[in-house]
Design a protein around this motif. Structure first.
Motif, PDB file in Angstrom:
ATOM      1  N   GLY A  20       0.773  -1.236   0.000  1.00  0.00           N
ATOM      2  CA  GLY A  20       0.000   0.000   0.000  1.00  0.00           C
ATOM      3  C   GLY A  20       0.796   1.273   0.000  1.00  0.00           C
ATOM      4  N   VAL A  21       2.055   1.257  -0.474  1.00  0.00           N
ATOM      5  CA  VAL A  21       2.830   2.496  -0.550  1.00  0.00           C
ATOM      6  C   VAL A  21       2.322   3.319  -1.733  1.00  0.00           C
ATOM      7  CG1 VAL A  21       5.128   3.502  -0.799  1.00  0.00           C
ATOM      8  CG2 VAL A  21       4.848   1.315   0.390  1.00  0.00           C
ATOM      9  N   PRO A  22       1.911   4.552  -1.524  1.00  0.00           N
ATOM     10  CA  PRO A  22       1.464   5.391  -2.642  1.00  0.00           C
ATOM     11  C   PRO A  22       2.554   5.515  -3.710  1.00  0.00           C
ATOM     12  CG  PRO A  22       0.903   6.405  -0.543  1.00  0.00           C
ATOM     13  CD  PRO A  22       1.794   5.248  -0.225  1.00  0.00           C
ATOM     14  N   GLU A  23       2.141   5.655  -4.949  1.00  0.00           N
ATOM     15  CA  GLU A  23       3.084   5.655  -6.069  1.00  0.00           C
ATOM     16  C   GLU A  23       4.143   6.745  -5.935  1.00  0.00           C
ATOM     17  OE1 GLU A  23       3.028   6.023 -10.977  1.00  0.00           O
ATOM     18  OE2 GLU A  23       1.159   5.744  -9.851  1.00  0.00           O
ATOM     19  N   ALA A  24       3.728   7.955  -5.579  1.00  0.00           N
ATOM     20  CA  ALA A  24       4.685   9.059  -5.447  1.00  0.00           C
ATOM     21  C   ALA A  24       5.682   8.795  -4.326  1.00  0.00           C
ATOM     22  CB  ALA A  24       3.945  10.372  -5.192  1.00  0.00           C
ATOM     23  N   GLN A  25       5.203   8.186  -3.234  1.00  0.00           N
ATOM     24  CA  GLN A  25       6.094   7.870  -2.120  1.00  0.00           C
ATOM     25  C   GLN A  25       7.067   6.771  -2.514  1.00  0.00           C
ATOM     26  OE1 GLN A  25       4.099   6.929   1.547  1.00  0.00           O
ATOM     27  NE2 GLN A  25       5.976   7.011   2.756  1.00  0.00           N
ATOM     28  N   ALA A  26       6.587   5.763  -3.226  1.00  0.00           N
ATOM     29  CA  ALA A  26       7.467   4.683  -3.678  1.00  0.00           C
ATOM     30  C   ALA A  26       8.572   5.231  -4.569  1.00  0.00           C
ATOM     31  CB  ALA A  26       6.661   3.622  -4.420  1.00  0.00           C
ATOM     32  N   GLU A  27       8.213   6.131  -5.460  1.00  0.00           N
ATOM     33  CA  GLU A  27       9.212   6.732  -6.341  1.00  0.00           C
ATOM     34  C   GLU A  27      10.257   7.497  -5.533  1.00  0.00           C
ATOM     35  OE1 GLU A  27       9.490   9.900 -10.085  1.00  0.00           O
ATOM     36  OE2 GLU A  27       7.550   9.399  -9.191  1.00  0.00           O
ATOM     37  N   ALA A  28       9.801   8.253  -4.539  1.00  0.00           N
ATOM     38  CA  ALA A  28      10.724   9.020  -3.707  1.00  0.00           C
ATOM     39  C   ALA A  28      11.639   8.101  -2.898  1.00  0.00           C
ATOM     40  CB  ALA A  28       9.949   9.949  -2.773  1.00  0.00           C
ATOM     41  N   LEU A  29      11.092   7.031  -2.359  1.00  0.00           N
ATOM     42  CA  LEU A  29      11.889   6.081  -1.588  1.00  0.00           C
ATOM     43  C   LEU A  29      12.957   5.425  -2.453  1.00  0.00           C
ATOM     44  CD1 LEU A  29       8.974   4.480   0.443  1.00  0.00           C
ATOM     45  CD2 LEU A  29      10.935   5.656   1.470  1.00  0.00           C
ATOM     46  N   HIS A  30      12.596   5.077  -3.679  1.00  0.00           N
ATOM     47  CA  HIS A  30      13.547   4.431  -4.584  1.00  0.00           C
ATOM     48  C   HIS A  30      14.707   5.351  -4.956  1.00  0.00           C
ATOM     49  CE1 HIS A  30      11.831   0.545  -5.246  1.00  0.00           C
ATOM     50  NE2 HIS A  30      10.688   0.995  -5.748  1.00  0.00           N
ATOM     51  N   MET A  31      14.513   6.663  -4.828  1.00  0.00           N
ATOM     52  CA  MET A  31      15.567   7.603  -5.205  1.00  0.00           C
ATOM     53  C   MET A  31      16.699   7.662  -4.185  1.00  0.00           C
ATOM     54  SD  MET A  31      14.875   8.780  -8.163  1.00  0.00           S
ATOM     55  CE  MET A  31      15.810  10.294  -8.368  1.00  0.00           C
ATOM     56  N   ASN A  32      16.480   7.055  -3.014  1.00  0.00           N
ATOM     57  CA  ASN A  32      17.552   7.057  -2.011  1.00  0.00           C
ATOM     58  C   ASN A  32      18.476   5.866  -2.287  1.00  0.00           C
ATOM     59  OD1 ASN A  32      19.140   7.065   0.415  1.00  0.00           O
ATOM     60  ND2 ASN A  32      17.538   8.310   1.349  1.00  0.00           N
ATOM     61  N   VAL A  33      19.302   6.025  -3.309  1.00  0.00           N
ATOM     62  CA  VAL A  33      20.252   4.980  -3.707  1.00  0.00           C
ATOM     63  C   VAL A  33      21.500   5.142  -2.852  1.00  0.00           C
ATOM     64  CG1 VAL A  33      21.546   3.976  -5.606  1.00  0.00           C
ATOM     65  CG2 VAL A  33      19.315   5.047  -6.043  1.00  0.00           C
ATOM     66  N   LYS A  34      21.814   4.124  -2.079  1.00  0.00           N
ATOM     67  CA  LYS A  34      22.903   4.244  -1.115  1.00  0.00           C
ATOM     68  C   LYS A  34      24.266   3.975  -1.761  1.00  0.00           C
ATOM     69  CE  LYS A  34      21.761   2.506   3.070  1.00  0.00           C
ATOM     70  NZ  LYS A  34      21.398   3.614   3.982  1.00  0.00           N
ATOM     71  N   ALA A  35      25.283   4.622  -1.229  1.00  0.00           N
ATOM     72  CA  ALA A  35      26.634   4.519  -1.784  1.00  0.00           C
ATOM     73  C   ALA A  35      27.316   3.242  -1.327  1.00  0.00           C
ATOM     74  CB  ALA A  35      27.467   5.723  -1.349  1.00  0.00           C
ATOM     75  N   PRO A  36      27.828   2.427  -2.239  1.00  0.00           N
ATOM     76  CA  PRO A  36      28.596   1.250  -1.819  1.00  0.00           C
ATOM     77  C   PRO A  36      29.998   1.651  -1.377  1.00  0.00           C
ATOM     78  CG  PRO A  36      28.591   1.393  -4.208  1.00  0.00           C
ATOM     79  CD  PRO A  36      27.733   2.533  -3.702  1.00  0.00           C
ATOM     80  N   LEU A  37      30.470   1.050  -0.321  1.00  0.00           N
ATOM     81  CA  LEU A  37      31.825   1.312   0.134  1.00  0.00           C
ATOM     82  C   LEU A  37      32.292   0.164   1.021  1.00  0.00           C
ATOM     83  CD1 LEU A  37      31.900   4.012   2.945  1.00  0.00           C
ATOM     84  CD2 LEU A  37      29.800   2.968   2.162  1.00  0.00           C
ATOM     85  N   VAL A  38      33.594   0.084   1.227  1.00  0.00           N
ATOM     86  CA  VAL A  38      34.192  -1.011   1.983  1.00  0.00           C
ATOM     87  C   VAL A  38      35.177  -0.442   2.992  1.00  0.00           C
ATOM     88  CG1 VAL A  38      35.463  -3.191   1.850  1.00  0.00           C
ATOM     89  CG2 VAL A  38      34.012  -2.488  -0.074  1.00  0.00           C
ATOM     90  N   TYR A  39      34.965  -0.780   4.262  1.00  0.00           N
ATOM     91  CA  TYR A  39      35.896  -0.419   5.332  1.00  0.00           C
ATOM     92  C   TYR A  39      36.666  -1.680   5.716  1.00  0.00           C
ATOM     93  CZ  TYR A  39      34.013   4.246   6.486  1.00  0.00           C
ATOM     94  OH  TYR A  39      33.654   5.569   6.464  1.00  0.00           O
ATOM     95  N   ILE A  40      37.967  -1.613   5.630  1.00  0.00           N
ATOM     96  CA  ILE A  40      38.809  -2.782   5.868  1.00  0.00           C
ATOM     97  C   ILE A  40      39.692  -2.546   7.079  1.00  0.00           C
ATOM     98  CG2 ILE A  40      40.619  -4.252   4.887  1.00  0.00           C
ATOM     99  CD1 ILE A  40      39.504  -3.264   2.105  1.00  0.00           C
ATOM    100  N   ASN A  41      39.732  -3.515   7.969  1.00  0.00           N
ATOM    101  CA  ASN A  41      40.639  -3.477   9.109  1.00  0.00           C
ATOM    102  C   ASN A  41      41.709  -4.541   8.932  1.00  0.00           C
ATOM    103  OD1 ASN A  41      39.537  -1.391  10.704  1.00  0.00           O
ATOM    104  ND2 ASN A  41      37.877  -2.737  11.353  1.00  0.00           N
ATOM    105  N   VAL A  42      42.955  -4.115   8.969  1.00  0.00           N
ATOM    106  CA  VAL A  42      44.092  -5.028   8.879  1.00  0.00           C
ATOM    107  C   VAL A  42      44.794  -5.018  10.232  1.00  0.00           C
ATOM    108  CG1 VAL A  42      46.268  -5.555   7.714  1.00  0.00           C
ATOM    109  CG2 VAL A  42      44.367  -4.576   6.405  1.00  0.00           C
ATOM    110  N   ALA A  43      44.733  -6.154  10.929  1.00  0.00           N
ATOM    111  CA  ALA A  43      45.407  -6.264  12.231  1.00  0.00           C
ATOM    112  C   ALA A  43      46.884  -6.545  12.003  1.00  0.00           C
ATOM    113  CB  ALA A  43      44.773  -7.380  13.051  1.00  0.00           C
TER     114      ALA A  43
END
Length: 629
Positions: free
Chosen positions: A430-453
């Motif tokens: 039941g997500v309204p169409e305009a809200q679904a479109e807005a939610l989909h626009m929050n494309v998150k940035a991929p990144l990698v945090y690496i710990n080397v002991a």
């Protein structure tokens, strides 16, 4: 740890893995720890680990779940989807209003905290703690709201304590500083060029150089760059000239230009920079924006102090008038980053999960994961549980989640979706169409945090460095751990002590005409194809190239690696090159509207990747639920 290629490294890594199952009534700080998994000690490929995302991806790809096919297993007052800082904060705020309510928190990972991830290693009997995601409490005095600061204080976090916990003079007194590494294959040769000494605290290898730096010293340093003579001359001009390349009467007039061109195009058009020159700067914004200079506006980069803006009069007039931001030092850091905030939230919500009550004792407090989902808890935290269906049913909400391959259905009076906003249209009915479109626009940035002991940091000390910018490398920045000692945890004081080195990787698709969102999607696809072995091979190569001249030997000096893969990392933050401010304001408001008795949290709902945003959005979501009662 799949993919490790050296027997010696396997032997060292076994030490880091040894504490994964804590058993046999062993006591930590006098507190018995039950048998069972202890996620912070898992090494190898972590973050969004295997098993955490497959069910969600299936839903995204069209798999459906019929909640009517299973009975209601449990009933709660509130169900929260997402056990990161925002989801945990939502439980904290709701319990403050209704202390007797029963709350269920679901999370798809095998550990709580979301991006506030804790990594632990045992190196030759020495416990090392690192951050695998959210680093620090950023500028609490300047940007934290009364709500978010109130939560910190309510947990017992006094930010002033970091003034002494974080040794701001440590690396200066250790005679180490920042450097730039030029990698052969991208540049003409493998060359490490130390940066000039900097007064005060410097924690970022790519931090802009202080104004007033000695031009002749800069010239001598640039002459060491393994680049063409023409490129070196242009870099010196860009970094030292006080020419105003875009004469403008006001910051508004200047931004009409710089808001709508990338920093790469700014350097091309206004400084006549070649592609060779651009290579030096290409990766500088990756740690903050998840893309390079081809996909970030000139405004953003120039305001951040990137080269080429020394003579921009309108910019400096605006900064002098108070638009230049704050001057808080970057010192508000637990040894495990903001994982300690998550741990303090969990200890508050499930008191039997860990002993203690202070910001000092949380650092080494042993956590009993077996208590998190105990039936007697008012607040239950259920890990390895992916929400796949949410719906309003009359005056209630039903949530379906998959755990161990099985669909489970629970009911509550209300729900908070503190998960990735872009997933909500897939799982919420039941997500309204305009809200679904807005939610989909929050494309998150991929990144990698690496710990080397590492067993020691002698090579770093010998080379006189504690952080390295690596333009053109797979890991654009490498740095030694923040010098923080808190509670019973003590930072590595001498080069002979074990230490964690932090490496950053950001998968991008630069210079092919893609905007920020498109690069995030392309980078995410790349990231899911990479194995732990791919990371280990490249870590070995680049660390050896950089540190080898200082005596570093990978198989001898590295004790363990944890690769925190965040295919969905930073929440999308609007940027003038891509987003119209007026459109974005409407989009943000539309995206976070309640859907029946379901409200929306996470930093995504605030369209910014900061811990205080996650906390504030949790408070708003709970306030909305309170208004429904």
């Amino acid at each position: 740890m799949d993919g490790i290629k050296r027997r010696d490294f396997l032997n060292g890594a076994a030490i880091a893995i040894a504490g994964f199952s804590l058993g046999g009534g062993r006591a930590v700080a006098g507190v018995p720890v039950l048998n069972g998994p202890y996620p912070p000690r898992k090494t190898g490929l972590r973050g969004s680990h295997n098993g955490a995302f497959e069910a969600a991806h299936a839903v995204r790809d069209g798999k459906t779940y019929d909640l009517n096919s299973v009975p209601i297993a449990e009933t709660y007052d509130l169900v929260i989807v997402g056990g990161g800082i925002s989801g945990l904060s939502a439980a904290y705020f709701h319990r403050a209003r209704r202390p007797n309510d029963k709350i269920l928190i679901l999370d798809n990972h095998d550990d709580f905290g979301g991006h506030a991830k804790r990594n632990e290693f045992d190196v030759d009997g020495r416990k090392l703690i690192g951050y695998g995601g959210t680093q620090s409490i950023d500028s609490p005095r300047g940007r934290y709201s009364e709500v978010s600061m109130g939560l910190l204080k309510g947990l017992g976090i006094e930010v002033g304590r970091f003034n002494t916990a974080f040794d701001q003079k440590f690396y200066t007194e250790a005679k180490t500083g920042m450097a730039t590494f030029f990698k052969k294959g991208v540049f003409q040769a493998d060359v490490l060029v130390p940066a000039p000494p900097r007064p005060g605290l410097v924690v970022d290898p790519d931090e802009p150089e202080a104004p007033g730096a000695d031009i002749e010293a800069k010239r001598k340093r640039i002459d060491l760059y393994p680049m063409s003579a023409a490129a070196r001359a242009k870099i010196l001009e860009i970094e030292t000239s006080d020419r105003d390349p875009i004469p403008a009467k006001s910051i508004e007039e200047l931004r009409k230009v710089t808001d709508h061109i990338s920093y790469a195009d700014f350097l091309r058009r206004y400084w006549d920079a070649s592609e060779e020159v651009l290579t030096l700067y290409q990766q500088k914004p990756q740690g903050l924006w998840g893309v390079g200079i081809d996909a970030v506006s000139a405004t953003t980069c120039l305001w951040s102090g990137y080269p080429g803006g020394k003579g921009l009069k309108a910019l400096h007039q605006a900064a002098a008038a108070g638009g230049g931001g704050h001057n808080e030092p970057y010192i508000y850091h637990f040894p495990d980053g903001n994982a300690s905030i998550a741990r303090m939230l969990v200890r508050n919500l499930v008191p039997q999960s860990a002993p203690g009550s202070t910001m000092e004792d949380i650092v080494t407090a042993p956590f009993n994961y077996a208590t998190l989902d105990h039936p007697g808890n008012k607040v239950r935290i259920r890990l390895n549980s992916t929400a796949v269906r949410v719906r309003n049913v009359g005056s209630d909400v039903e949530v379906g989640y998959v755990r161990g391959g099985k669909l489970v259905r629970v009911k509550a009076r209300a729900a908070v979706l503190a998960c990735y906003n872009m997933m909500i249209p897939y799982i919420m009915e039941g997500v309204p169409e305009a809200q679904a479109e807005a939610l989909h626009m929050n494309v998150k940035a991929p990144l990698v945090y690496i710990n080397v002991a590492m067993r020691n940091w002698r090579a770093w000390s010998k080379l006189g460095i504690n952080g390295v910018s690596n333009p053109g490398g797979m890991f654009p920045s490498m740095s030694l751990d923040f010098p923080v000692s808190l509670g019973d945890y003590h930072f590595a004081r001498t080069p002979d002590d074990p230490i964690i080195a932090h490496l950053l990787h950001v998968p991008t698709e630069p210079n092919v005409g893609l905007g920020m969102r498109e690069q995030y999607r392309a980078g995410r696809t790349k990231l899911y194809t990479m194995t732990f072995g791919d990371f280990e091979t490249n870590i070995r190569d680049e660390m050896t190239r950089i540190l080898g001249p200082g005596g570093f030997v990978f198989d001898r000096d590295v004790a363990g690696i944890t690769v925190n893969r965040w295919a969905h990392g930073y929440a999308y933050t609007p940027e003038s090159l891509t987003d119209d401010p007026a459109v974005q304001k409407v989009r943000a408001e539309t995206a976070r509207q309640p859907i029946g008795r379901v409200t929306i949290a996470n930093s995504d709902a605030g369209w910014d990747a900061y811990t205080d945003v996650a906390i504030d959005q949790a408070h708003r979501a709970i306030t909305e639920i309170a208004g429904m009662s």
